[in-house]
Design an enzyme around this catalytic site. Structure first.
Site, PDB file in Angstrom:
ATOM      1  N   CYS A 129       6.662  -5.401  15.468  1.00 40.52           N
ATOM      2  CA  CYS A 129       6.351  -4.479  16.566  1.00 40.52           C
ATOM      3  C   CYS A 129       4.940  -4.832  17.045  1.00 40.52           C
ATOM      4  CB  CYS A 129       6.434  -3.039  16.100  1.00 40.52           C
ATOM      5  SG  CYS A 129       8.099  -2.596  15.541  1.00 40.52           S
ATOM      6  N   CYS A 157       6.622  -6.926   6.851  1.00 43.59           N
ATOM      7  CA  CYS A 157       7.699  -6.400   7.686  1.00 43.59           C
ATOM      8  C   CYS A 157       8.124  -7.486   8.667  1.00 43.59           C
ATOM      9  CB  CYS A 157       7.211  -5.175   8.452  1.00 43.59           C
ATOM     10  SG  CYS A 157       8.516  -4.286   9.324  1.00 43.59           S
ATOM     11  N   GLU A 170       0.830  -1.198   0.000  1.00 41.59           N
ATOM     12  CA  GLU A 170       0.000   0.000   0.000  1.00 41.59           C
ATOM     13  C   GLU A 170       0.871   1.257   0.000  1.00 41.59           C
ATOM     14  OE1 GLU A 170      -4.110  -1.250   2.004  1.00 41.59           O
ATOM     15  OE2 GLU A 170      -2.507  -1.085   3.461  1.00 41.59           O
ATOM     16  N   CYS A 219      -1.098   5.531  10.253  1.00 46.35           N
ATOM     17  CA  CYS A 219       0.152   4.884  10.680  1.00 46.35           C
ATOM     18  C   CYS A 219      -0.140   3.531  11.289  1.00 46.35           C
ATOM     19  CB  CYS A 219       0.859   5.680  11.760  1.00 46.35           C
ATOM     20  SG  CYS A 219       1.361   7.295  11.291  1.00 46.35           S
ATOM     21  N   CYS A 258       1.752  -2.852  15.752  1.00 50.00           N
ATOM     22  CA  CYS A 258       1.659  -2.464  14.332  1.00 50.00           C
ATOM     23  C   CYS A 258       1.010  -3.567  13.503  1.00 50.00           C
ATOM     24  CB  CYS A 258       3.050  -2.164  13.785  1.00 50.00           C
ATOM     25  SG  CYS A 258       3.055  -1.699  12.043  1.00 50.00           S
ATOM     26  N   CYS A 318       3.495   8.538   1.365  1.00 48.91           N
ATOM     27  CA  CYS A 318       4.011   7.565   2.327  1.00 48.91           C
ATOM     28  C   CYS A 318       4.278   6.262   1.576  1.00 48.91           C
ATOM     29  CB  CYS A 318       2.990   7.379   3.440  1.00 48.91           C
ATOM     30  SG  CYS A 318       3.537   6.266   4.720  1.00 48.91           S
TER      31      CYS A 318
HETATM   32  N1  SAH Z   1       9.783   0.318   9.975  1.00 47.66           N
HETATM   33  C1  SAH Z   1       9.918   1.748   9.934  1.00 47.66           C
HETATM   34  C2  SAH Z   1       8.955   2.359   8.944  1.00 47.66           C
HETATM   35  C3  SAH Z   1       7.482   2.237   9.329  1.00 47.66           C
HETATM   36  S1  SAH Z   1       6.962   3.814   9.789  1.00 47.66           S
HETATM   37  C4  SAH Z   1       9.752   2.309  11.344  1.00 47.66           C
HETATM   38  O1  SAH Z   1       9.483   1.530  12.248  1.00 47.66           O
HETATM   39  O2  SAH Z   1       9.957   3.489  11.548  1.00 47.66           O
HETATM   40  C5  SAH Z   1       5.418   3.551  10.484  1.00 47.66           C
HETATM   41  C6  SAH Z   1       5.275   4.314  11.780  1.00 47.66           C
HETATM   42  O3  SAH Z   1       3.970   4.071  12.327  1.00 47.66           O
HETATM   43  C7  SAH Z   1       6.271   3.840  12.818  1.00 47.66           C
HETATM   44  O4  SAH Z   1       6.680   4.902  13.641  1.00 47.66           O
HETATM   45  C8  SAH Z   1       5.416   2.868  13.594  1.00 47.66           C
HETATM   46  O5  SAH Z   1       5.966   2.601  14.839  1.00 47.66           O
HETATM   47  C9  SAH Z   1       4.099   3.601  13.647  1.00 47.66           C
HETATM   48  N2  SAH Z   1       2.966   2.721  13.951  1.00 47.66           N
HETATM   49  C10 SAH Z   1       2.872   1.411  13.756  1.00 47.66           C
HETATM   50  N3  SAH Z   1       1.675   0.944  14.139  1.00 47.66           N
HETATM   51  C11 SAH Z   1       0.982   2.000  14.593  1.00 47.66           C
HETATM   52  C12 SAH Z   1      -0.339   2.163  15.093  1.00 47.66           C
HETATM   53  N4  SAH Z   1      -1.173   1.148  15.190  1.00 47.66           N
HETATM   54  N5  SAH Z   1      -0.725   3.407  15.448  1.00 47.66           N
HETATM   55  C13 SAH Z   1       0.120   4.454  15.302  1.00 47.66           C
HETATM   56  N6  SAH Z   1       1.376   4.364  14.808  1.00 47.66           N
HETATM   57  C14 SAH Z   1       1.808   3.146  14.465  1.00 47.66           C
END
Ligand code: SAH
Length: 361
Positions: A120, A116, A96, A345, A123, A109
């Protein structure tokens, strides 16, 4: 080359690679500039209108090259005008791409991987079963699709929404460094897509050795997904922390060469109710960031099906933000965009469901 068409896809080749292929095909080096313009300024997908070239030259181009686009499987627009495209590549894998528009600009974005491997805990993307790196061409093509869909080819920048790039889509860009670096070189090229490195932000969960490399070789803006101020909690939220703990990560940030007062490193901090959002956490955060050209981006946690978290209430986020502000750091609360189309995000995911139960602590 790709599995279906034996011709070379121009999208994803650096200028040097294009020059080498042109030489192999007997095309003059002087044709690189007009073809590069054709692909990255005009947004063409074939050579038929390239009338500055002789018919014979065009025939050689057509015989040897294509200018590809991924297939657009879904094109969604949210109530707040956030766009989300689900794109499919030749092997059937999907990612996406999201455009977050503002008044007179916008951030695209971009995804760097299918899925991935970071897992995390909060996420959605980490729940996808399949993971592979995107090629440079697949990364570049996300920018091309956005320009196609918004009819922004060959327009003055004031008229465009694709003005900034954030590597904050699916995947960990620093686990796919070579292809990301190549894609950025192509997108930065001033005679082509021409997005300056100051308008590009690369977000990482903290692949420390690669942060040094980004600093030496790319010089883009850096964002760090920090999310916790203690290693025991960060180990749990961002398991990569077990390999590269907070102190090592912050050391790399304090040495990041492109950071300055004017170009601060963004520390992303997702606000999880009762988990990482206390006033004491905020104070510890300001202590950790001391001496780094830093600003903080507080992200209300975005829900997805099967997740076991809650976002902190807005009053909690505001209190957290005030403490960081009082220590002299900017601490913007990120507006959630595109939530109704699952484009916010951490909500990106493109494959079949594989729900992962999570119990809140
Ligand atoms: N892998 C890289 C790029 C992904 S950026 C990184 O971790 O930075 C995506 C961003 O959204 C990251 O800061 C991630 O931690 C955040 N994110 C992931 N899941 C989320 C959620 N459910 N709500 C808000 N932010 C989230």
């Amino acid at each position: 080359m790709n599995g279906i068409d034996p011709r070379t896809d121009i999208v994803g080749l650096t200028r040097q690679e294009l020059a080498a292929r042109f030489a192999e095909c007997g095309l003059e080096a002087s044709l690189i500039k007009p073809v590069w313009n054709w692909v990255y300024v005009r947004g063409a997908t074939d050579f038929s209108g390239l009338s500055s070239l002789s018919k014979a030259r065009r025939a050689v181009l057509e015989m040897n090259f294509i200018i590809s686009r991924p297939e657009i499987i879904r094109d969604l627009k949210s109530l707040d005008n956030t766009h989300k495209w689900l794109l499919q590549f030749l092997d059937g894998q999907r990612i996406e791409t999201v455009l977050i528009p503002e008044q007179d600009r916008g951030a695209l974005c971009v995804s760097s991987q299918v899925g991935c491997t970071l897992s995390c805990s909060f996420c959605h993307t980490g729940t996808m079963p399949l993971v592979r790196n995107l090629t440079a061409g697949e990364i570049v093509s996300q920018g091309l699709v956005a320009r196609d869909r918004l009819s922004e080819w060959n327009q003055p920048r004031q008229a465009c929404l694709v003005t900034n790039l954030v590597l904050m889509g699916m995947g960990e860009p620093l686990f796919n460094y070579e292809n990301v670096a190549k894609a950025l070189a192509i997108l930065i090229d001033g005679e082509g897509f021409a997005i300056s490195r100051r308008r590009i932000m690369l977000s990482t969960a903290g692949v420390v050795p690669m942060i040094y490399r980004v600093g030496r070789e790319l010089g883009v803006n850096l964002a760090i997904s920090l999310h916790a101020v203690r290693d025991d909690l960060r180990d749990e939220l961002v398991p990569l922390n077990k390999k590269y703990p907070i102190q090592e990560l912050l050391q790399a940030c304090s040495e990041y060469p492109a950071a300055s007062n004017a170009r601060r490193i963004t520390f992303e901090y997702v606000m999880l109710d009762g988990i990482n959002d206390s006033d004491a956490d905020a104070r510890e955060l300001t202590r950790l960031l001391n001496g780094i050209h830093a600003k903080v981006n507080l992200i209300p946690w975005n829900p997805w099906p099967g997740a076991g978290y809650q976002s902190s209430p807005i009053e909690r986020i505001q209190s957290f933000s005030r403490i960081i502000n009082a220590a002299g750091f900017s601490a913007a609360i990120r507006a959630t965009r595109g939530e109704d189309i699952m484009a916010a995000c951490g909500q990106l995911k493109s494959d079949s469901e594989r729900p992962r139960a999570r119990t809140p602590r």
